[in-house]
Design a protein around this motif. Structure first.
Motif: not given
Length: 239
Positions: A92-93, A132-137, A139-155
């Motif tokens: 979404g971000s 500003r909306r671009y930078e906000s989006a 930042n939201a993507a950067r916050q979600a990225l660690p969890g997605v990377r952890t999931s990819a590593a676990r898979l």
């Protein structure tokens, strides 16, 4: 009627299933029964889901404390749910960032065509809001990225014969290469550079979204299997 005369096209070519002969009527009745049974099964499955959810809400605190295997399954399920939320948040971000980058490009294009200072300022303000909306989006993507990377590593760590499915190629998502938007539209040189990068930024965003969406599909199956394993263990524990 042996030579097919008097029969409709469906009767001649599809064996009468869609025609008016008894076989067609029997086929349609069986198909209707199948649809009705599927609807009834869906209703019963929904009731079972609600029952287990209510039962799980009552027994969950006790089993997490007293049953190590259940606690392990509950932790796996919670991780799967979080991974699914992170994937959806990242996609979404990225979509929001791509949309804002396009809006920035359009607004500056419109501003450049305006001769009236007031209208030019209006479109430049729109471009600044889009930046500003671009930078906000992002930042939201950067916050979600660690969890997605952890999931990819676990898979990737899952063995092919493991209980959970894993995709053939799980890549670790990265936001490297995504440019920063100019802080204000008065930063003309940076705005020009960013406008040149908008097309590649949108394509990069779409490509990464597809990669994360593929990962999301696997995580969704992963979450469903974790939930089913926890439910089965709960059922066995309460027998």
């Amino acid at each position: 009627m042996a030579d097919g005369s008097g029969l409709g096209w469906f009767d001649r070519h599809l064996g009468g299933f869609f025609g008016s002969d008894p076989r067609g009527a029997s086929y349609r009745a069986a198909r209707n029964d199948q649809q009705r049974l599927r609807a009834e099964i869906a209703v019963q499955e929904d009731k079972v889901d609600k029952f287990f959810d209510a039962l799980d809400e009552i027994a969950h605190p006790v089993l997490v404390r007293e049953d190590p295997r259940y606690a392990e399954l509950a932790a796996a399920h919670a991780h799967s749910r979080q991974a699914l939320d992170d994937c959806r948040s990242l996609v979404g971000s990225l979509g929001s960032a791509a949309s804002a980058a396009r809006e920035f490009d359009r607004a500056l294009s419109r501003a450049a065509m305006q001769r009236e200072p007031g209208r030019r300022d209006m479109f430049e303000q729109r471009a600044e809001d889009a930046a500003r909306r671009y930078e906000s989006a992002l930042n939201a993507a950067r916050q979600a990225l660690p969890g997605v990377r952890t999931s990819a590593a676990r898979l990737r760590r899952q063995a092919p014969a493991a209980e959970h499915p894993r995709p053939d190629n799980v890549s670790e998502p990265s936001l490297a290469g995504f440019p920063s938007a100019p802080r204000t539209n008065h930063d003309r040189s940076r705005a020009v550079v960013f406008r040149r990068e908008v097309g590649s930024t949108v394509r990069r965003s779409m490509r990464l979204s597809r990669e994360v969406a593929a990962l999301e599909q696997v995580v969704r199956r992963w979450e469903r299997d974790d939930r089913m394993a926890r439910r089965n263990h709960l059922r066995d524990a309460l027998r």
